[in-house]
Motif scaffolding. Structure first.
Motif, PDB file in Angstrom:
ATOM      1  N   TYR A  32       0.833  -1.213   0.000  1.00 20.07           N
ATOM      2  CA  TYR A  32       0.000   0.000   0.000  1.00 20.07           C
ATOM      3  C   TYR A  32       0.866   1.261   0.000  1.00 20.07           C
ATOM      4  O   TYR A  32       0.513   2.259  -0.612  1.00 20.07           O
ATOM      5  N   GLU A  33       1.985   1.203   0.698  1.00 19.26           N
ATOM      6  CA  GLU A  33       2.895   2.348   0.721  1.00 19.26           C
ATOM      7  C   GLU A  33       3.466   2.590  -0.674  1.00 19.26           C
ATOM      8  O   GLU A  33       3.580   3.734  -1.115  1.00 19.26           O
ATOM      9  N   ARG A  34       3.801   1.516  -1.380  1.00 18.08           N
ATOM     10  CA  ARG A  34       4.320   1.650  -2.747  1.00 18.08           C
ATOM     11  C   ARG A  34       3.250   2.237  -3.675  1.00 18.08           C
ATOM     12  O   ARG A  34       3.533   3.082  -4.523  1.00 18.08           O
ATOM     13  N   ALA A  35       2.042   1.745  -3.503  1.00 12.64           N
ATOM     14  CA  ALA A  35       0.940   2.244  -4.346  1.00 12.64           C
ATOM     15  C   ALA A  35       0.690   3.725  -4.076  1.00 12.64           C
ATOM     16  O   ALA A  35       0.438   4.499  -5.013  1.00 12.64           O
ATOM     17  N   ALA A  36       0.765   4.134  -2.820  1.00 10.21           N
ATOM     18  CA  ALA A  36       0.557   5.547  -2.464  1.00 10.21           C
ATOM     19  C   ALA A  36       1.666   6.413  -3.047  1.00 10.21           C
ATOM     20  O   ALA A  36       1.406   7.536  -3.519  1.00 10.21           O
ATOM     21  N   LYS A  37       2.892   5.940  -3.012  1.00  3.79           N
ATOM     22  CA  LYS A  37       4.013   6.699  -3.573  1.00  3.79           C
ATOM     23  C   LYS A  37       3.854   6.848  -5.075  1.00  3.79           C
ATOM     24  O   LYS A  37       4.157   7.876  -5.659  1.00  3.79           O
ATOM     25  N   GLY A  38       3.320   5.815  -5.709  1.00  2.00           N
ATOM     26  CA  GLY A  38       3.105   5.876  -7.158  1.00  2.00           C
ATOM     27  C   GLY A  38       2.036   6.873  -7.544  1.00  2.00           C
ATOM     28  O   GLY A  38       2.116   7.534  -8.567  1.00  2.00           O
ATOM     29  N   ARG A  39       1.033   7.016  -6.704  1.00  2.00           N
ATOM     30  CA  ARG A  39      -0.059   7.983  -6.980  1.00  2.00           C
ATOM     31  C   ARG A  39       0.378   9.412  -6.688  1.00  2.00           C
ATOM     32  O   ARG A  39      -0.133  10.355  -7.264  1.00  2.00           O
ATOM     33  N   ALA A  40       1.343   9.576  -5.769  1.00  2.00           N
ATOM     34  CA  ALA A  40       1.788  10.916  -5.383  1.00  2.00           C
ATOM     35  C   ALA A  40       2.607  11.562  -6.484  1.00  2.00           C
ATOM     36  O   ALA A  40       2.757  12.779  -6.517  1.00  2.00           O
ATOM     37  N   LYS A  41       3.118  10.826  -7.392  1.00  2.00           N
ATOM     38  CA  LYS A  41       3.979  11.395  -8.438  1.00  2.00           C
ATOM     39  C   LYS A  41       3.214  12.110  -9.486  1.00  2.00           C
ATOM     40  O   LYS A  41       2.299  12.181  -9.987  1.00  2.00           O
TER      41      LYS A  41
END
Length: 92
Positions: A83-92
């Motif tokens: 979930y942390e990886r997915a959130a970082k991907g959306r923040a870009k």
């Protein structure tokens, strides 16, 4: 422990002993004597060879067992990482 070999293998071994004597020794050996010599080797030296084979297999199996943790290892507590990886991907 008695080491037994299949009948066909025994026949081939006896023939091989006879041939060895014919080609490398000054005297021939008969079928009965070759069979007795084979029996002697199986009883006297066979266990040594067998035990070495067992030791070799044990060594290989132990080496493989030592690698099992590497092959099947799974990191614990990874649920939130995805979930942390997915959130970082959306923040870009």
């Amino acid at each position: 422990m008695t080491i037994e070999i299949p009948k066909d293998a025994r026949k081939e071994a006896i023939a091989s002993i006879e041939r060895y004597f014919q080609e490398n020794m000054e005297e021939k050996i008969g079928n009965i004597a070759a069979g007795a010599l084979l029996g002697f080797f199986l009883e006297e030296i066979g266990p040594l060879v067998y035990n070495q084979g067992v030791a070799d297999v044990q060594e290989r199996l132990q080496a493989r067992i030592m690698e099992v943790d590497i092959e099947v290892h799974e990191d614990p507590f990874t649920y939130w990482r995805k979930y942390e990886r997915a959130a970082k991907g959306r923040a870009k």
